[in-house]
Scaffold this motif. Structure first.
Motif, PDB file in Angstrom:
ATOM      1  N   TYR A  47       0.512  -1.211   0.106  1.00 23.06           N
ATOM      2  CA  TYR A  47       0.097  -0.212   0.166  1.00 23.06           C
ATOM      3  C   TYR A  47       1.041   0.798   0.166  1.00 23.06           C
ATOM      4  O   TYR A  47       0.184   2.381  -0.688  1.00 23.06           O
ATOM      5  N   ASP A  48       1.489   0.817   0.802  1.00 25.60           N
ATOM      6  CA  ASP A  48       2.576   2.432   1.016  1.00 25.60           C
ATOM      7  C   ASP A  48       4.561   2.076   1.295  1.00 25.60           C
ATOM      8  O   ASP A  48       4.295   1.588   0.997  1.00 25.60           O
ATOM      9  N   ALA A  49       4.775   3.167   1.586  1.00 23.38           N
ATOM     10  CA  ALA A  49       6.307   3.184   1.625  1.00 23.38           C
ATOM     11  C   ALA A  49       6.118   3.632   3.239  1.00 23.38           C
ATOM     12  O   ALA A  49       5.718   5.415   3.696  1.00 23.38           O
ATOM     13  N   ASP A  50       7.298   3.080   4.000  1.00 21.70           N
ATOM     14  CA  ASP A  50       7.280   3.240   5.109  1.00 21.70           C
ATOM     15  C   ASP A  50       9.240   3.735   5.263  1.00 21.70           C
ATOM     16  O   ASP A  50      10.263   2.826   5.307  1.00 21.70           O
ATOM     17  N   ILE A  51       9.099   5.008   5.999  1.00 24.88           N
ATOM     18  CA  ILE A  51      10.714   5.464   5.653  1.00 24.88           C
ATOM     19  C   ILE A  51      10.551   6.308   7.420  1.00 24.88           C
ATOM     20  O   ILE A  51      10.239   6.352   7.960  1.00 24.88           O
TER      21      ILE A  51
ATOM     22  N   ILE B  25       0.407  -2.800  -7.872  1.00 30.75           N
ATOM     23  CA  ILE B  25      -0.535  -2.078  -7.595  1.00 30.75           C
ATOM     24  C   ILE B  25      -1.472  -1.543  -8.654  1.00 30.75           C
ATOM     25  O   ILE B  25      -2.366  -1.891  -8.065  1.00 30.75           O
ATOM     26  N   ALA B  26      -0.638  -1.165  -9.987  1.00 28.62           N
ATOM     27  CA  ALA B  26      -2.506  -0.947 -11.165  1.00 28.62           C
ATOM     28  C   ALA B  26      -3.065  -1.775 -11.369  1.00 28.62           C
ATOM     29  O   ALA B  26      -4.043  -1.511 -11.686  1.00 28.62           O
ATOM     30  N   LEU B  27      -2.842  -2.870 -11.557  1.00 28.88           N
ATOM     31  CA  LEU B  27      -3.992  -4.395 -11.747  1.00 28.88           C
ATOM     32  C   LEU B  27      -4.374  -4.660 -10.916  1.00 28.88           C
ATOM     33  O   LEU B  27      -5.886  -4.605 -10.863  1.00 28.88           O
ATOM     34  N   THR B  28      -4.114  -4.698  -9.578  1.00 33.46           N
ATOM     35  CA  THR B  28      -4.794  -4.768  -8.161  1.00 33.46           C
ATOM     36  C   THR B  28      -5.844  -3.142  -7.968  1.00 33.46           C
ATOM     37  O   THR B  28      -7.541  -3.381  -7.834  1.00 33.46           O
ATOM     38  N   LYS B  29      -5.813  -2.351  -8.916  1.00 36.21           N
ATOM     39  CA  LYS B  29      -6.805  -1.043  -8.838  1.00 36.21           C
ATOM     40  C   LYS B  29      -7.724  -1.322  -9.597  1.00 36.21           C
ATOM     41  O   LYS B  29      -8.532  -0.744  -9.495  1.00 36.21           O
ATOM     42  N   ALA B  30      -7.263  -2.362 -11.285  1.00 30.36           N
ATOM     43  CA  ALA B  30      -8.193  -2.007 -12.609  1.00 30.36           C
ATOM     44  C   ALA B  30      -8.847  -3.628 -12.104  1.00 30.36           C
ATOM     45  O   ALA B  30     -10.563  -3.307 -12.633  1.00 30.36           O
ATOM     46  N   PHE B  31      -8.696  -4.510 -10.949  1.00 30.68           N
ATOM     47  CA  PHE B  31      -9.021  -5.370 -11.049  1.00 30.68           C
ATOM     48  C   PHE B  31      -9.430  -5.995  -9.937  1.00 30.68           C
ATOM     49  O   PHE B  31      -8.696  -6.954  -9.495  1.00 30.68           O
ATOM     50  N   PRO B  32     -10.585  -4.717  -8.589  1.00 31.84           N
ATOM     51  CA  PRO B  32      -9.980  -5.600  -7.529  1.00 31.84           C
ATOM     52  C   PRO B  32     -10.723  -6.618  -7.340  1.00 31.84           C
ATOM     53  O   PRO B  32     -12.056  -7.280  -7.696  1.00 31.84           O
TER      54      PRO B  32
END
Lengths: 168, 61
Positions: A47-51, B25-32
């Motif tokens: 989901y994100d980057a942890d810095i 990430i893009a695929l996950t958003k496109a095909f949830p």
């Protein structure tokens, strides 16, 4: 088939983090969390980057207001607990104890020519052992299966922080 | 995916792996996905963390 567009602006994140060091707002930093694990194992969505950073300001706020102000001046936006860069959430987390050690001993890397630091595999495993949620156990298993691990270093870290690897 | 293939992916450059993360990430958003997968390994390239039953919250640490 059109390939999905890559949407992970890690280079921007690292440039900004280096800028925070240069501006004296943080002492040091390293990539932690899932993006650190991905340095050693197969890629997976996150989901994100942890810095994780060692604050220059040792006061109660750890200099976070100044850090946020600096990043906002670069066009970053605040969204809840995250800072957003090009739509990608980034969390700046104060390092302490084991994570501070992980920052200080992090591996130097270059990402797209940008100097940066990433947690060592042994620290990633130790941190996951300390947190101990199911997903942390999965991360430990994945790291032990795929990453090259310095067993002596891992043993010393675990002993130093009174941690044990879970039975998998 | 076979372990040897996964290890081969693990040995790719960080830049290449981050590029693939962006694609995932893009695929996950496109095909949830609407239902959680129950039997796939947690680190399969075909799953995002949110699609794993025990990964229901944002990762930390």
């Amino acid at each position: 088939m059109n390939e999905p567009h890559s949407s992970l602006p890690l280079a921007d994140v690292l440039q900004a983090a280096n800028g925070l060091v240069k501006a004296g707002l943080i002492q040091d930093y390293a990539i932690g969390g899932a993006l650190a694990a991905i340095h050693y194992v197969e890629p997976f969505a996150t989901y994100d980057a942890d810095i994780f950073f060692i604050p220059a300001d040792q006061g109660l706020t750890a200099g976070i207001p100044a850090i946020y102000a600096h990043l906002k001046s670069l066009g970053w936006q605040v969204d809840g607990e995250h800072l957003m860069v090009k739509g990608f959430p980034v969390q700046f987390l104060t390092a302490q104890g084991l994570t501070e050690e992980a920052v200080r001993e992090a591996q130097n890397i270059r990402f797209e020519g940008i100097p940066a630091k990433v947690f060592r595999a042994e620290h990633i495993v130790a941190i996951a052992a300390g947190v101990g949620r199911k997903k942390d156990l999965a991360r430990i298993e994945q790291m032990l299966q795929q990453a090259e691990m310095d067993q002596t270093r891992l043993k010393k870290i675990l002993e130093r922080h009174k941690l044990k690897l879970p039975k998998l | 995916m076979k372990m040897e293939m996964r290890r081969a992916l693990a040995r790719e450059s960080y830049e290449e792996k981050i590029r693939k993360v962006g694609q995932l990430i893009a695929l996950t958003k496109a095909f949830p996905r609407r239902t959680p997968a129950r039997s796939r390994p947690p680190n399969s390239m075909t799953l995002s963390e949110s699609q794993i039953p025990y990964r229901t919250k944002k990762p930390k640490g």
